[in-house]
Design a protein around this motif. Structure first.
Motif, PDB file in Angstrom:
ATOM      1  N   ARG A 316       0.836  -1.196   0.000  1.00 56.99           N
ATOM      2  CA  ARG A 316       0.000   0.000   0.000  1.00 56.99           C
ATOM      3  C   ARG A 316       0.872   1.248   0.000  1.00 56.99           C
ATOM      4  NH1 ARG A 316      -5.588  -0.581   3.167  1.00 56.99           N
ATOM      5  NH2 ARG A 316      -6.220  -2.596   2.333  1.00 56.99           N
ATOM      6  N   VAL A 317       0.506   2.182  -0.850  1.00 55.54           N
ATOM      7  CA  VAL A 317       1.238   3.442  -0.949  1.00 55.54           C
ATOM      8  C   VAL A 317       0.260   4.583  -0.683  1.00 55.54           C
ATOM      9  CG1 VAL A 317       2.607   4.956  -2.420  1.00 55.54           C
ATOM     10  CG2 VAL A 317       2.791   2.464  -2.668  1.00 55.54           C
ATOM     11  N   ASP A 318       0.552   5.386   0.346  1.00 54.62           N
ATOM     12  CA  ASP A 318      -0.245   6.587   0.602  1.00 54.62           C
ATOM     13  C   ASP A 318       0.159   7.661  -0.392  1.00 54.62           C
ATOM     14  OD1 ASP A 318      -1.959   6.373   3.196  1.00 54.62           O
ATOM     15  OD2 ASP A 318      -0.078   5.340   3.669  1.00 54.62           O
ATOM     16  N   LEU A 319      -0.811   8.268  -1.027  1.00 57.37           N
ATOM     17  CA  LEU A 319      -0.548   9.243  -2.072  1.00 57.37           C
ATOM     18  C   LEU A 319      -0.398  10.639  -1.475  1.00 57.37           C
ATOM     19  CD1 LEU A 319      -3.147   7.893  -4.630  1.00 57.37           C
ATOM     20  CD2 LEU A 319      -0.669   7.554  -4.688  1.00 57.37           C
ATOM     21  N   SER A 320       0.728  11.236  -1.740  1.00 57.27           N
ATOM     22  CA  SER A 320       0.952  12.624  -1.314  1.00 57.27           C
ATOM     23  C   SER A 320       0.075  13.541  -2.162  1.00 57.27           C
ATOM     24  CB  SER A 320       2.427  12.990  -1.485  1.00 57.27           C
ATOM     25  OG  SER A 320       2.784  12.921  -2.860  1.00 57.27           O
ATOM     26  N   ASP A 321      -0.018  14.792  -1.756  1.00 56.65           N
ATOM     27  CA  ASP A 321      -0.804  15.751  -2.527  1.00 56.65           C
ATOM     28  C   ASP A 321      -0.287  15.852  -3.958  1.00 56.65           C
ATOM     29  OD1 ASP A 321      -2.282  16.337  -0.250  1.00 56.65           O
ATOM     30  OD2 ASP A 321      -0.935  17.960   0.363  1.00 56.65           O
ATOM     31  N   GLN A 322       1.035  15.835  -4.112  1.00 57.21           N
ATOM     32  CA  GLN A 322       1.630  15.983  -5.434  1.00 57.21           C
ATOM     33  C   GLN A 322       1.377  14.746  -6.298  1.00 57.21           C
ATOM     34  OE1 GLN A 322       2.940  16.634  -2.514  1.00 57.21           O
ATOM     35  NE2 GLN A 322       4.266  18.452  -2.514  1.00 57.21           N
ATOM     36  N   ALA A 323       1.471  13.549  -5.709  1.00 63.10           N
ATOM     37  CA  ALA A 323       1.211  12.328  -6.462  1.00 63.10           C
ATOM     38  C   ALA A 323      -0.253  12.241  -6.871  1.00 63.10           C
ATOM     39  CB  ALA A 323       1.591  11.111  -5.623  1.00 63.10           C
ATOM     40  N   LEU A 324      -1.143  12.644  -5.968  1.00 67.86           N
ATOM     41  CA  LEU A 324      -2.572  12.617  -6.274  1.00 67.86           C
ATOM     42  C   LEU A 324      -2.891  13.570  -7.421  1.00 67.86           C
ATOM     43  CD1 LEU A 324      -5.188  11.281  -5.204  1.00 67.86           C
ATOM     44  CD2 LEU A 324      -5.542  13.324  -3.810  1.00 67.86           C
ATOM     45  N   ALA A 325      -2.231  14.727  -7.446  1.00 68.03           N
ATOM     46  CA  ALA A 325      -2.457  15.692  -8.528  1.00 68.03           C
ATOM     47  C   ALA A 325      -2.041  15.122  -9.876  1.00 68.03           C
ATOM     48  CB  ALA A 325      -1.694  16.980  -8.235  1.00 68.03           C
ATOM     49  N   ILE A 326      -0.963  14.327  -9.899  1.00 72.48           N
ATOM     50  CA  ILE A 326      -0.525  13.699 -11.148  1.00 72.48           C
ATOM     51  C   ILE A 326      -1.587  12.721 -11.642  1.00 72.48           C
ATOM     52  CG2 ILE A 326       1.172  12.107 -12.150  1.00 72.48           C
ATOM     53  CD1 ILE A 326       3.274  13.387 -10.354  1.00 72.48           C
ATOM     54  N   LEU A 327      -2.149  11.932 -10.732  1.00 75.16           N
ATOM     55  CA  LEU A 327      -3.184  10.974 -11.122  1.00 75.16           C
ATOM     56  C   LEU A 327      -4.394  11.682 -11.710  1.00 75.16           C
ATOM     57  CD1 LEU A 327      -3.092   8.442  -8.133  1.00 75.16           C
ATOM     58  CD2 LEU A 327      -2.134   8.142 -10.423  1.00 75.16           C
ATOM     59  N   LYS A 328      -4.783  12.787 -11.096  1.00 75.16           N
ATOM     60  CA  LYS A 328      -5.933  13.533 -11.608  1.00 75.16           C
ATOM     61  C   LYS A 328      -5.649  14.088 -13.004  1.00 75.16           C
ATOM     62  CE  LYS A 328      -7.866  14.711  -7.094  1.00 75.16           C
ATOM     63  NZ  LYS A 328      -8.203  15.775  -6.116  1.00 75.16           N
ATOM     64  N   ARG A 329      -4.387  14.431 -13.239  1.00 74.58           N
ATOM     65  CA  ARG A 329      -4.005  14.913 -14.571  1.00 74.58           C
ATOM     66  C   ARG A 329      -4.097  13.799 -15.610  1.00 74.58           C
ATOM     67  NH1 ARG A 329      -3.402  16.134 -18.869  1.00 74.58           N
ATOM     68  NH2 ARG A 329      -2.010  17.658 -19.871  1.00 74.58           N
ATOM     69  N   LYS A 422       6.412  14.215   3.225  1.00 73.53           N
ATOM     70  CA  LYS A 422       7.626  14.999   3.443  1.00 73.53           C
ATOM     71  C   LYS A 422       8.574  14.874   2.256  1.00 73.53           C
ATOM     72  CE  LYS A 422       7.633  14.737   8.526  1.00 73.53           C
ATOM     73  NZ  LYS A 422       8.348  14.202   9.720  1.00 73.53           N
ATOM     74  N   TRP A 423       8.666  13.659   1.702  1.00 79.92           N
ATOM     75  CA  TRP A 423       9.521  13.441   0.533  1.00 79.92           C
ATOM     76  C   TRP A 423       9.024  14.257  -0.660  1.00 79.92           C
ATOM     77  CZ3 TRP A 423      13.897  12.309  -1.510  1.00 79.92           C
ATOM     78  CH2 TRP A 423      14.023  11.768  -2.794  1.00 79.92           C
ATOM     79  N   ALA A 424       7.726  14.284  -0.871  1.00 79.55           N
ATOM     80  CA  ALA A 424       7.166  15.061  -1.974  1.00 79.55           C
ATOM     81  C   ALA A 424       7.416  16.553  -1.766  1.00 79.55           C
ATOM     82  CB  ALA A 424       5.668  14.770  -2.098  1.00 79.55           C
ATOM     83  N   ASP A 425       7.246  16.986  -0.550  1.00 79.64           N
ATOM     84  CA  ASP A 425       7.492  18.401  -0.256  1.00 79.64           C
ATOM     85  C   ASP A 425       8.958  18.763  -0.512  1.00 79.64           C
ATOM     86  OD1 ASP A 425       4.861  18.732   0.481  1.00 79.64           O
ATOM     87  OD2 ASP A 425       5.249  18.420   2.621  1.00 79.64           O
ATOM     88  N   TYR A 426       9.845  17.886  -0.079  1.00 77.59           N
ATOM     89  CA  TYR A 426      11.272  18.130  -0.296  1.00 77.59           C
ATOM     90  C   TYR A 426      11.588  18.165  -1.789  1.00 77.59           C
ATOM     91  CZ  TYR A 426      16.272  17.348  -0.632  1.00 77.59           C
ATOM     92  OH  TYR A 426      17.590  17.464  -0.975  1.00 77.59           O
ATOM     93  N   ALA A 427      11.033  17.177  -2.523  1.00 75.74           N
ATOM     94  CA  ALA A 427      11.297  17.089  -3.959  1.00 75.74           C
ATOM     95  C   ALA A 427      10.804  18.334  -4.694  1.00 75.74           C
ATOM     96  CB  ALA A 427      10.648  15.833  -4.533  1.00 75.74           C
ATOM     97  N   PHE A 428       9.708  18.929  -4.219  1.00 77.24           N
ATOM     98  CA  PHE A 428       9.151  20.126  -4.863  1.00 77.24           C
ATOM     99  C   PHE A 428       9.789  21.411  -4.346  1.00 77.24           C
ATOM    100  CE2 PHE A 428       6.315  17.363  -6.809  1.00 77.24           C
ATOM    101  CZ  PHE A 428       5.492  18.037  -7.709  1.00 77.24           C
ATOM    102  N   GLY A 429      10.807  21.268  -3.503  1.00 76.87           N
ATOM    103  CA  GLY A 429      11.549  22.428  -3.050  1.00 76.87           C
ATOM    104  C   GLY A 429      10.892  23.207  -1.944  1.00 76.87           C
ATOM    105  N   LEU A 430       9.944  22.614  -1.245  1.00 77.97           N
ATOM    106  CA  LEU A 430       9.284  23.296  -0.145  1.00 77.97           C
ATOM    107  C   LEU A 430      10.094  23.108   1.136  1.00 77.97           C
ATOM    108  CD1 LEU A 430       5.624  22.165  -0.857  1.00 77.97           C
ATOM    109  CD2 LEU A 430       6.783  24.229  -1.644  1.00 77.97           C
ATOM    110  N   GLN A 431      10.244  24.154   1.912  1.00 76.74           N
ATOM    111  CA  GLN A 431      10.949  24.040   3.174  1.00 76.74           C
ATOM    112  C   GLN A 431      10.096  23.247   4.155  1.00 76.74           C
ATOM    113  OE1 GLN A 431      14.051  25.001   3.683  1.00 76.74           O
ATOM    114  NE2 GLN A 431      14.083  25.649   1.524  1.00 76.74           N
TER     115      GLN A 431
END
Length: 448
Positions: A316-329, A422-431
């Motif tokens: 099972r993989v919990d979808l981060s906000d950024q991953a969920l946005a990709i799926l919607k796209r 946290k990984w998604a936030d880091y990857a997107f350059g968010l502090q």
């Protein structure tokens, strides 16, 4: 014992049919008797052995008396009885000649029977050994312990045995594949491994490890006395070429935001799939083979079935906000595949498409798609973002301790969810301190 009155002619058919219980001397051939016992009647040849002696009560050595059966008396009719008598007389004369030459017919008969038994046993043993040739045992082990264990995907189970099917030459009668398992020696295995080391070092290492498993299994089932693969461990390592792990190049985690920025600048399915792979810490095959049926968008979960996982277990993989946005796209592009191939609408994206995308952003020489998983692991462990076991669970690494695995599955869900966000936030350059406030903004801009 009755006597035959006509000793020159032998027992007639009528005499054979009328004979009562007991031994009746034939009269024509010395030592030949008709033995009658109730309804049964047979011919017997009695003689003194020229080679076997016994000692009497008086201490005198005498030749041992022996008998040989010569077949049924065939008392259905006079004609049949006389025919059987003629056959018995011919056999008795042959045995008498052997005795005269100093041979014991009974011992010869026993020796012949033993020889036939030995030949039959050798044939059976050879057939059994052929059934248990090394190749046959490899297939049996693969069927029971690889495919039957449920810990390998179909792809990895096929790859497990393909090494031997390609390199052990099953179709050559004299090959190692067809050698009986109990005749496989360390020298045979070492020659095979050394040959592989010259051509395919990675394959040689895997082949030796798998042969060790197969031969250990054979020892357990008493098909061979010892495991010859254990005897070649040092010799196989000595002089073996260094195995380069070029397939796992990885950029440092500090460059992940740079890579993500480049991927966000491309509006292609390959770019979004590669970004989704990075955000979920998934394996390439897991992401390119993703199907809509595996996702629960409301629960923000990606549930991969065991047959698609390397360890053969549901993940099972919990979808981060950024991953969920990709799926919607990606919604609406294909009924089945999340990341469909742009050239072949009935197929998912290919592995090569992700490598080409790395090429386009100028990072193929620095990392592979698998290397992104390494960057995730290094980031999480070096910075103490999460406990090591949580990171391993997020990477879907197999847990060998079953009790611990059950506990981890029950307790790590919340920690894994936080880790991937946290990984998604880091990857997107968010502090980290500003991540929570900017997640919504990042989710809205991921498709930009």
């Amino acid at each position: 014992m009755s006597r035959n009155p006509n000793r020159q002619r032998g027992l007639t058919g009528a005499a054979i049919l009328s004979a009562g219980d007991g031994d009746h001397a034939d009269g024509l051939v010395a030592g030949l008797f008709l033995r009658v016992c109730g309804c049964a009647a047979s011919w017997v040849y009695r003689y003194r052995s020229p080679t076997s002696m016994r000692v009497t009560k008086a201490g005198q050595p005498v030749r041992r008396t022996r008998e040989l059966g010569l077949g049924s008396a065939m008392r259905e009719s006079e004609t049949a009885a006389e025919k059987a008598a003629a056959t018995a007389r011919a056999l008795a004369l042959q045995h008498a000649s052997a005795v005269m030459l100093g041979r014991d017919p009974a011992e010869e008969k026993i020796a012949e029977r033993r020889a036939r038994q030995q030949v039959a046993a050798a044939v059976i043993k050879q057939q059994a050994r052929q059934r248990r040739a090394l190749g046959a045992v490899i297939r049996l082990f693969h069927e029971r312990e690889v495919e039957g264990a449920g810990t390998y995907t179909d792809k990895h189970a096929a790859a497990w045995i393909s090494i031997f099917e390609r390199h052990l030459k099953p179709y050559e009668a004299s090959s190692l594949w067809n050698r009986p398992i109990d005749e496989v020696e360390p020298a045979h295995l070492l020659a095979f491994i050394k040959d592989l080391q010259k051509r395919v070092p990675h394959t040689a290492r895997k082949a030796r490890q798998r042969l060790d498993q197969v031969l250990e299994y054979s020892v357990l089932h008493k098909w061979c006395p010892a495991n010859p693969a254990k005897a070649i461990v040092r010799a196989a390592r000595r002089g073996a070429p260094a195995v380069k792990s070029s397939g796992f190049r990885a950029i440092g985690y500090r460059r992940i935001p740079e890579l993500v920025a480049k991927l966000r600048g491309s509006d292609s399915t390959a770019s979004r799939c590669l970004l989704f792979t990075l955000l979920t810490a998934a394996r390439t095959g897991e992401s390119i083979g993703a199907e809509w049926s595996e996702f629960d968008m409301a629960a923000r979960l990606w549930i991969l079935p065991g047959n698609r996982m390397k360890a053969g277990e549901e993940h099972r993989v919990d979808l981060s906000d950024q991953a969920l946005a990709i799926l919607k796209r990606q919604e609406g592009l294909h009924d089945r595949w999340v990341f469909p191939s742009p050239g072949r609408r009935d197929q998912a994206l290919s592995n090569m498409a992700l490598l080409q995308q790395l090429e386009r952003v100028g990072m193929r020489a620095e990392t592979t798609t698998h290397g992104l998983r390494k960057a995730f692991s290094t980031w999480a462990n070096e910075l103490g973002i999460a406990r090591g076991e949580v990171v391993e669970a997020a990477l879907a690494h197999r847990e060998s301790d079953l009790v611990r695995k059950a506990y981890n599955q029950a307790t790590f869900l919340a920690e894994r969810k936080a880790l991937l966000q946290k990984w998604a936030d880091y990857a997107f350059g968010l502090q980290p301190e500003a991540a929570n406030d900017e997640n919504d903004q990042a989710a809205q801009s991921v498709a930009a």
